[in-house]
Design an enzyme around this catalytic site. Structure first.
Site, PDB file in Angstrom:
ATOM      1  N   SER A 130       0.450  -1.281   0.351  1.00  0.00           N
ATOM      2  CA  SER A 130       0.137  -0.153  -0.232  1.00  0.00           C
ATOM      3  C   SER A 130       1.077   1.267  -0.295  1.00  0.00           C
ATOM      4  O   SER A 130       0.575   2.695  -0.112  1.00  0.00           O
ATOM      5  CB  SER A 130      -1.133  -0.177   1.452  1.00  0.00           C
ATOM      6  N   HIS A 151      -2.637  -4.106  -6.387  1.00  0.00           N
ATOM      7  CA  HIS A 151      -3.037  -3.172  -5.059  1.00  0.00           C
ATOM      8  C   HIS A 151      -4.779  -3.746  -4.630  1.00  0.00           C
ATOM      9  O   HIS A 151      -5.547  -3.208  -5.535  1.00  0.00           O
ATOM     10  CB  HIS A 151      -2.767  -2.015  -5.110  1.00  0.00           C
ATOM     11  N   GLU A 163      -6.005  -1.572  -7.708  1.00  0.00           N
ATOM     12  CA  GLU A 163      -4.939  -1.240  -8.324  1.00  0.00           C
ATOM     13  C   GLU A 163      -3.737  -1.754  -8.843  1.00  0.00           C
ATOM     14  O   GLU A 163      -3.018  -1.884  -8.320  1.00  0.00           O
ATOM     15  CB  GLU A 163      -4.492   0.405  -7.104  1.00  0.00           C
ATOM     16  N   ASN A 201      -4.270   5.060  -1.612  1.00  0.00           N
ATOM     17  CA  ASN A 201      -4.682   5.965  -0.069  1.00  0.00           C
ATOM     18  C   ASN A 201      -4.177   7.454  -0.380  1.00  0.00           C
ATOM     19  O   ASN A 201      -4.055   7.683   0.858  1.00  0.00           O
ATOM     20  CB  ASN A 201      -2.828   4.754  -0.215  1.00  0.00           C
TER      21      ASN A 201
HETATM   22  N1  3HC Z   1     -14.220 -11.066   4.116  1.00  0.00           N
HETATM   23  C1  3HC Z   1     -15.267 -11.013   2.815  1.00  0.00           C
HETATM   24  N2  3HC Z   1     -16.540 -11.520   3.095  1.00  0.00           N
HETATM   25  C2  3HC Z   1     -16.765  -9.778   3.988  1.00  0.00           C
HETATM   26  C3  3HC Z   1     -15.840  -9.569   4.919  1.00  0.00           C
HETATM   27  C4  3HC Z   1     -14.483 -10.019   4.649  1.00  0.00           C
HETATM   28  N3  3HC Z   1     -14.014  -9.424   5.499  1.00  0.00           N
HETATM   29  N4  3HC Z   1     -17.064  -8.245   5.566  1.00  0.00           N
HETATM   30  C5  3HC Z   1     -18.315  -8.750   5.192  1.00  0.00           C
HETATM   31  N5  3HC Z   1     -18.126  -9.392   3.992  1.00  0.00           N
HETATM   32  C6  3HC Z   1     -19.146  -9.456   3.318  1.00  0.00           C
HETATM   33  C7  3HC Z   1     -20.769  -9.731   3.970  1.00  0.00           C
HETATM   34  O1  3HC Z   1     -20.488 -11.505   3.260  1.00  0.00           O
HETATM   35  C8  3HC Z   1     -21.537  -9.247   2.426  1.00  0.00           C
HETATM   36  O2  3HC Z   1     -21.276 -10.762   1.952  1.00  0.00           O
HETATM   37  P1  3HC Z   1     -22.533 -10.377   0.623  1.00  0.00           P
HETATM   38  O3  3HC Z   1     -22.694  -8.928   0.138  1.00  0.00           O
HETATM   39  O4  3HC Z   1     -22.697 -11.909  -0.369  1.00  0.00           O
HETATM   40  O5  3HC Z   1     -23.797 -10.934   1.709  1.00  0.00           O
HETATM   41  C9  3HC Z   1     -21.007  -8.222   1.882  1.00  0.00           C
HETATM   42  O6  3HC Z   1     -19.873  -8.363   2.277  1.00  0.00           O
HETATM   43  C10 3HC Z   1     -21.153  -7.154   3.362  1.00  0.00           C
HETATM   44  O7  3HC Z   1     -21.456  -6.810   4.090  1.00  0.00           O
HETATM   45  P2  3HC Z   1     -21.932  -6.954   5.533  1.00  0.00           P
HETATM   46  O8  3HC Z   1     -23.685  -6.919   4.914  1.00  0.00           O
HETATM   47  O9  3HC Z   1     -21.549  -8.081   6.791  1.00  0.00           O
HETATM   48  O10 3HC Z   1     -21.697  -5.642   5.440  1.00  0.00           O
HETATM   49  P3  3HC Z   1     -21.799  -3.996   5.604  1.00  0.00           P
HETATM   50  O11 3HC Z   1     -22.715  -3.954   4.493  1.00  0.00           O
HETATM   51  O12 3HC Z   1     -21.530  -2.921   6.418  1.00  0.00           O
HETATM   52  O13 3HC Z   1     -20.461  -3.824   4.516  1.00  0.00           O
HETATM   53  C11 3HC Z   1     -17.873  -4.228   3.690  1.00  0.00           C
HETATM   54  C12 3HC Z   1     -18.989  -4.066   5.262  1.00  0.00           C
HETATM   55  C13 3HC Z   1     -18.340  -4.232   3.034  1.00  0.00           C
HETATM   56  C14 3HC Z   1     -16.855  -4.117   4.501  1.00  0.00           C
HETATM   57  C15 3HC Z   1     -18.551  -2.461   4.026  1.00  0.00           C
HETATM   58  O14 3HC Z   1     -18.500  -2.012   5.012  1.00  0.00           O
HETATM   59  C16 3HC Z   1     -16.862  -1.152   3.429  1.00  0.00           C
HETATM   60  O15 3HC Z   1     -17.644  -1.653   1.788  1.00  0.00           O
HETATM   61  N6  3HC Z   1     -16.559  -1.082   3.843  1.00  0.00           N
HETATM   62  C17 3HC Z   1     -15.560  -0.144   3.870  1.00  0.00           C
HETATM   63  C18 3HC Z   1     -13.794  -0.842   3.388  1.00  0.00           C
HETATM   64  C19 3HC Z   1     -13.176   0.015   2.296  1.00  0.00           C
HETATM   65  O16 3HC Z   1     -13.134   1.353   2.126  1.00  0.00           O
HETATM   66  N7  3HC Z   1     -11.703  -0.871   2.394  1.00  0.00           N
HETATM   67  C20 3HC Z   1     -11.079  -0.440   1.523  1.00  0.00           C
HETATM   68  C21 3HC Z   1     -10.041   0.106   2.393  1.00  0.00           C
HETATM   69  S1  3HC Z   1      -8.447   0.381   2.300  1.00  0.00           S
HETATM   70  C22 3HC Z   1      -7.732  -0.390   1.790  1.00  0.00           C
HETATM   71  O17 3HC Z   1      -7.616  -1.923   1.038  1.00  0.00           O
HETATM   72  C23 3HC Z   1      -6.348  -0.047   1.235  1.00  0.00           C
HETATM   73  C24 3HC Z   1      -4.824  -0.302   2.011  1.00  0.00           C
HETATM   74  O18 3HC Z   1      -3.810  -0.666   0.687  1.00  0.00           O
HETATM   75  C25 3HC Z   1      -5.174   0.659   2.844  1.00  0.00           C
END
Ligand code: 3HC
Length: 294
Positions: A130, A151, A163, A201
């Site tokens: 990242s 990424h 990415e 990021n």
């Molecule tokens: N692993 C796998 N699947 C997951 C999961 C996990 N850890 N967490 C949630 N899911 C799945 C669920 O099973 C569900 O699947 P479905 O649609 O098939 O039923 C779906 O995701 C939605 O989950 P929930 O209904 O339980 O919960 P939410 O609707 O609140 O979604 C979330 C959870 C997808 C994590 C949502 O909150 C989200 O998109 N958050 C933001 C995540 C984000 O911004 N990520 C990027 C971070 S930056 C990064 O990674 C870069 C690095 O370099 C720092």
């Protein structure tokens, strides 16, 4: 055939991949490859870590079965494509390798040097970093044109973006191979230059940092700051929740890289963030960050 042409032709026949690191990102990367029908070798420093990653994949797939999105047979088939290995030497038959090891330059350097020795000289070596410059990793291997960033975003099975980071050395054919692979995984690839923070990021971490400053200055409670961004901007998570989710150490690493590279004070990490990292309050993974996760 030149080595570069070989890389290009390989892109169409990548079926056997290697994933290094079975943690938060690595297990998800292994899962999406296996779900796309590829054969995956999953490596980490110990069998305990690898099995921990596989357990998480099993859990994710079980949830899909419970929701009726996958059959038990499909789950079994996907899991049968993930092969644990403690020895990186086993990667000598891989057609593509991506690493998602600790976000520490010395650890990544070691991995790339070993991969250069073990893997075929035309095999694409990708990093899920990242914040570490891809050029620095590419410079460690023979044929640096085959090194790029791939990424992924957390949680990998859910987030649609990849990415692709093109360093100065990365060939267009390497980028195209990773683009094709990302599409096979059901992801949407975006190509970015090898600059600090890439696009994702560079944009998200200063936003999180600003939210931490607002919290530190008592502008609003942490819950209210998160509510503003969730309900006012339609973000799925508020910035403080997201910091806990990503890991406060990762957010700090990225901010420090941005600050060092651009020498612009707008990237100065909030002292509260630095102190929380020093205290070991890293977010969900340590059960305590801005929120507690008992
Ligand atoms: N692993 C796998 N699947 C997951 C999961 C996990 N850890 N967490 C949630 N899911 C799945 C669920 O099973 C569900 O699947 P479905 O649609 O098939 O039923 C779906 O995701 C939605 O989950 P929930 O209904 O339980 O919960 P939410 O609707 O609140 O979604 C979330 C959870 C997808 C994590 C949502 O909150 C989200 O998109 N958050 C933001 C995540 C984000 O911004 N990520 C990027 C971070 S930056 C990064 O990674 C870069 C690095 O370099 C720092």
């Amino acid at each position: 055939m030149s080595a570069q042409q070989q890389t290009q032709s390989l892109s169409s026949k990548i079926d056997n991949v290697g994933v290094i690191g079975a943690g938060a990102m690595g297990h998800g990367i292994a899962q999406v490859f296996a779900q796309a029908g590829l054969n995956v070798k999953l490596n980490d420093v110990s069998l305990e870590f690898i099995n921990g990653g596989i357990k998480r994949i099993e859990g994710n797939l079980s949830r899909s079965v419970e929701k009726g999105k996958m059959t038990l047979d499909e789950r079994k088939m996907i899991l049968s494509r993930v092969h644990p290995t403690e020895s990186l030497e086993d990667f000598k038959d891989r057609e593509f390798v991506v690493e998602a090891v600790l976000e520490k330059i010395e650890v990544k350097r070691d991995v790339f040097k070993r991969l250069d020795r073990i893997c075929g000289k035309e095999i694409i070596l990708a990093s899920n970093t990242s914040s570490i410059p891809i050029a620095e990793l590419a410079a460690l291997v023979s044929n640096p044109y085959r090194v790029a960033g791939m990424h992924f975003f957390n949680p990998v099975p859910v987030m649609k973006l990849v990415e692709i980071v093109q360093a100065l050395q990365t060939s267009n054919s390497t980028v195209e191979a990773i683009r094709a692979l990302s599409i096979r995984l059901g992801k949407t690839p975006v190509v970015v230059k090898d600059t600090a923070g890439f696009v994702s990021n560079r944009v998200v971490c200063p936003m999180i940092n600003e939210a931490i400053f607002a919290y530190e200055q008592g502008v609003a409670s942490k819950e209210d700051i998160d509510t503003v961004m969730k309900l006012g901007m339609n973000h799925p998570m508020g910035p403080l929740e997201l910091a806990d989710f990503v890991g406060l150490d990762i957010v700090l690493d990225v901010l420090d890289v941005l600050y060092r590279e651009y020498e612009d004070p707008k990237y100065r990490a909030c002292p509260l963030l630095r102190n929380m990292v020093r205290a070991g309050y890293l977010g969900r993974k340590t059960k305590r960050g801005f929120y507690e996760y008992p």
